[in-house]
Design an enzyme around this catalytic site. Structure first.
Site, PDB file in Angstrom:
ATOM      1  N   LYS A  45       2.544 -15.327   2.911  1.00 51.51           N
ATOM      2  CA  LYS A  45       2.728 -16.020   1.633  1.00 51.51           C
ATOM      3  C   LYS A  45       4.223 -16.331   1.546  1.00 51.51           C
ATOM      4  CE  LYS A  45       1.132 -17.654  -2.257  1.00 51.51           C
ATOM      5  NZ  LYS A  45       0.181 -18.784  -2.340  1.00 51.51           N
TER       6      LYS A  45
ATOM      7  N   ASP B 146     -12.705  -8.277   4.519  1.00 47.84           N
ATOM      8  CA  ASP B 146     -13.990  -8.227   3.806  1.00 47.84           C
ATOM      9  C   ASP B 146     -14.624  -9.613   3.780  1.00 47.84           C
ATOM     10  OD1 ASP B 146     -13.829  -5.508   3.189  1.00 47.84           O
ATOM     11  OD2 ASP B 146     -14.490  -5.824   1.115  1.00 47.84           O
TER      12      ASP B 146
ATOM     13  N   ASP C 124      -3.748 -18.040   0.883  1.00 51.36           N
ATOM     14  CA  ASP C 124      -4.772 -18.725   0.081  1.00 51.36           C
ATOM     15  C   ASP C 124      -5.528 -19.744   0.929  1.00 51.36           C
ATOM     16  OD1 ASP C 124      -2.382 -20.152   0.224  1.00 51.36           O
ATOM     17  OD2 ASP C 124      -2.418 -20.835  -1.858  1.00 51.36           O
TER      18      ASP C 124
ATOM     19  N   ASP D 113      -6.711  -6.495   4.066  1.00 52.73           N
ATOM     20  CA  ASP D 113      -7.797  -5.812   3.366  1.00 52.73           C
ATOM     21  C   ASP D 113      -8.766  -6.845   2.803  1.00 52.73           C
ATOM     22  OD1 ASP D 113      -9.214  -3.704   2.040  1.00 52.73           O
ATOM     23  OD2 ASP D 113      -8.196  -4.267   0.181  1.00 52.73           O
TER      24      ASP D 113
ATOM     25  N   TYR E 135       0.820  -1.212   0.000  1.00 49.49           N
ATOM     26  CA  TYR E 135       0.000   0.000   0.000  1.00 49.49           C
ATOM     27  C   TYR E 135       0.856   1.266   0.000  1.00 49.49           C
ATOM     28  CZ  TYR E 135      -4.836  -1.582   0.706  1.00 49.49           C
ATOM     29  OH  TYR E 135      -6.096  -2.088   0.553  1.00 49.49           O
TER      30      TYR E 135
HETATM   31  C1  IPM Z   1     -10.470  -0.588   3.764  1.00 50.08           C
HETATM   32  C2  IPM Z   1     -10.696   0.028   2.410  1.00 50.08           C
HETATM   33  C3  IPM Z   1      -9.499   0.906   2.103  1.00 50.08           C
HETATM   34  C4  IPM Z   1      -8.272   0.014   2.038  1.00 50.08           C
HETATM   35  C5  IPM Z   1      -9.626   1.755   0.822  1.00 50.08           C
HETATM   36  C6  IPM Z   1     -10.876   2.616   0.854  1.00 50.08           C
HETATM   37  C7  IPM Z   1      -8.418   2.601   0.597  1.00 50.08           C
HETATM   38  O1  IPM Z   1     -10.891  -0.966   1.464  1.00 50.08           O
HETATM   39  O2  IPM Z   1     -10.350   0.168   4.745  1.00 50.08           O
HETATM   40  O3  IPM Z   1     -10.431  -1.811   3.853  1.00 50.08           O
HETATM   41  O4  IPM Z   1      -7.994  -0.599   1.013  1.00 50.08           O
HETATM   42  O5  IPM Z   1      -7.580  -0.069   3.054  1.00 50.08           O
HETATM   43 MG    MG Z   2     -11.017  -2.935   2.255  1.00 51.81          MG
END
Ligand code: IPM
Ligand code: MG
Length: 356
Positions: A190, A250, A222, A246, A135
Site C-alpha cells: 500500500k 482467506d 486493494d 492474513d 501484528y
Molecule cells: C491466521 C489466523 C490468525 C492470524 C489468528 C488466529 C491469530 O487468522 O492464521 O490467518 O490472524 O494470523
Molecule cells: Mg487469518
C-alpha cells in the site's frame, strides 16, 4: 525426526488425529509427542501456550498444529486468549515465512463460488510475512489522545513497522519459491499511502536484482483483492506483509471451493516449521465427525517436504489425496450431487488406504 503434535480446540483434535494416522501409516520412524494448546491448554493449565508445550515445540523438528479458538474464550484478557498460542509460537520460534498455497483441485472446480473457467487449474502461492507488521509492532495499546480529531478522547493504537532485514528475507523466500514455479512474484503493498509499504516496495525491488530470472510485479493491496477474484490465474507467487497476507489468503482460499482443503507451512531460517490447515477451529461443527481432514493431511505432507526432507513420502500423501477425490469421496464441505459423503474418520481411512 521429532514432531510436536498440537491438536488444539474445536475440530482440531479430530482432523489432527487423521493426519497422525496417515503419518503412522508411512512407517517413517517419526517420534510424535502431543501437547495441549489454545483453549484446551487454558482450561487445563490456565495458559493457552504453557511452558511445557512451548518447550516441546522448540525441541521438535516440526509442529503439526490443528486449530485454536472458541467463542467461549472471547471475554478473556487478550494474553490468555487461544489465538495467543499461535501468535506466541510464531514469535518464539521465529516462523517468519508463511506459505499458503491455493490450489483448485480438478474434481472441486464446481465447489468454487467463481465460474469454473476462472479457477480451473488455479495454483497460486501466497507467502505471508508472519512475525512483523502491525501484528507485533510496538508500541500498541490504549491511551488518552493528545492530538488527532478528538484530543482528550480515549483511543487505541497499533504500530505498523518493518525493518529492512525482515523485508529482505521474506522477499528472498518468495523469489526462491517462484524459481521453482512459474517465475513470477507479485509483491502486494500500500505504497501509495503507507511509509511502511513504500519501504517494503523499495526493499523488494532491491532484492529482485539478485533474481533477474524472476519477473517482479508490484500491486496495491486493494487492487490485489480485486484481481484475485477477477483473474486469479494471473498470479503465481504473491508476497506480502502480515496483515495483508492474513486477509488475502482467506480470500484466495475461497477460490478453490473449500478452505477445508488448504494446508499451510510457517518456517523459520532453520527450516523448523509449524504446519496447520488454513482454516480455523470451527467450534460449531466440532465433535460431529463432519470436518474435512484433508487440509491437515496435506499440511503433514508439507511438513515431510519442508522440515523433514521426505519428499517421496510427501508426494505419496498428495497423490493419495487426489486419489480419494477421484474416487468421489467428499466430506460435507465439498459434497455435491453424484459424490459420496463421508465422515472425518472415513476420509482419513480412505487416504491411508490410497497410500498404496
Ligand atoms: C491466521 C489466523 C490468525 C492470524 C489468528 C488466529 C491469530 O487468522 O492464521 O490467518 O490472524 O494470523
Ligand atoms: Mg487469518
Amino acid at each position: 525426526m521429532k514432531i510436536a503434535v498440537l491438536p488444539g480446540d474445536g475440530i482440531g483434535t479430530e482432523i489432527v488425529a487423521e493426519a497422525v494416522k496417515v503419518l503412522d501409516a508411512l512407517d517413517l520412524n517419526l517420534e510424535m509427542e502431543s501437547a495441549l494448546v489454545g483453549g484446551a491448554a487454558f482450561d487445563a493449565h490456565g495458559h493457552p501456550l504453557p511452558e511445557s508445550t512451548l518447550k516441546l515445540a522448540k525441541e521438535s523438528d516440526a509442529i503439526l498444529f490443528g486449530a485454536v479458538g472458541d467463542w467461549k474464550y472471547d471475554k478473556l484478557d487478550r494474553p490468555l486468549r487461544p489465538e495467543q498460542a499461535i501468535l506466541g509460537l510464531r514469535k518464539a520460534l521465529g516462523l517468519f515465512a508463511n506459505f499458503r498455497p491455493a490450489i483448485c483441485y480438478e474434481q472441486l472446480v464446481n465447489a468454487s463460488s467463481l465460474k469454473p473457467e476462472l479457477v480451473a487449474g488455479l495454483d497460486i502461492l501466497i507467502i505471508r510475512e508472519l512475525t512483523g507488521d502491525i501484528y507485533f509492532g510496538q508500541p500498541r495499546g490504549k491511551r488518552t489522545a493528545v492530538d488527532g480529531h478528538f484530543p482528550g478522547a480515549e483511543e487505541a493504537f497499533d504500530t505498523m513497522r518493518y525493518s529492512k532485514p525482515e523485508i529482505e528475507r521474506i522477499a528472498r523466500v518468495a523469489f526462491e519459491a517462484a524459481r521453482k514455479r512459474n517465475k513470477k512474484v507479485t509483491s502486494v503493498d500500500k505504497a501509495n499511502v503507507l511509509e511502511t509499504f513504500q519501504f517494503w516496495k523499495d526493499v523488494v525491488t532491491e532484492v529482485h536484482k539478485d533474481y533477474p530470472d524472476v519477473e517482479l510485479q508490484h500491486m496495491y493491496v486493494d487492487n490485489a483483492a480485486m484481481q484475485l477474484v477477477k483473474a486469479p490465474k494471473s498470479f503465481d507467487v504473491i508476497v506480502t506483509g502480515n496483515m495483508f497476507g492474513d486477509i488475502l489468503s482467506d480470500e484466495a482460499s475461497m477460490l478453490t471451493g473449500s478452505i477445508g482443503m488448504l494446508p499451510s507451512a510457517s518456517l523459520n531460517d532453520k527450516k523448523q516449521g509449524l504446519y496447520e490447515p488454513s482454516h480455523g477451529s470451527a467450534p460449531d461443527i466440532a465433535g460431529k465427525g463432519v470436518a474435512n481432514p484433508l487440509a491437515t493431511i496435506l499440511s503433514a505432507a508439507m511438513m515431510l517436504r519442508f522440515s523433514l526432507n521426505q519428499e517421496e513420502a510427501a508426494n505419496r500423501i498428495e497423490t493419495a489425496v487426489k486419489k480419494v477425490l477421484a474416487q468421489g469421496l467428499r466430506t460435507p464441505d465439498i459434497f455435491s450431487e453424484g459424490t459420496t459423503k463421508v465422515s472425518t474418520r472415513e476420509m482419513g481411512d480412505a487416504v491411508v488406504k490410497a497410500l498404496g
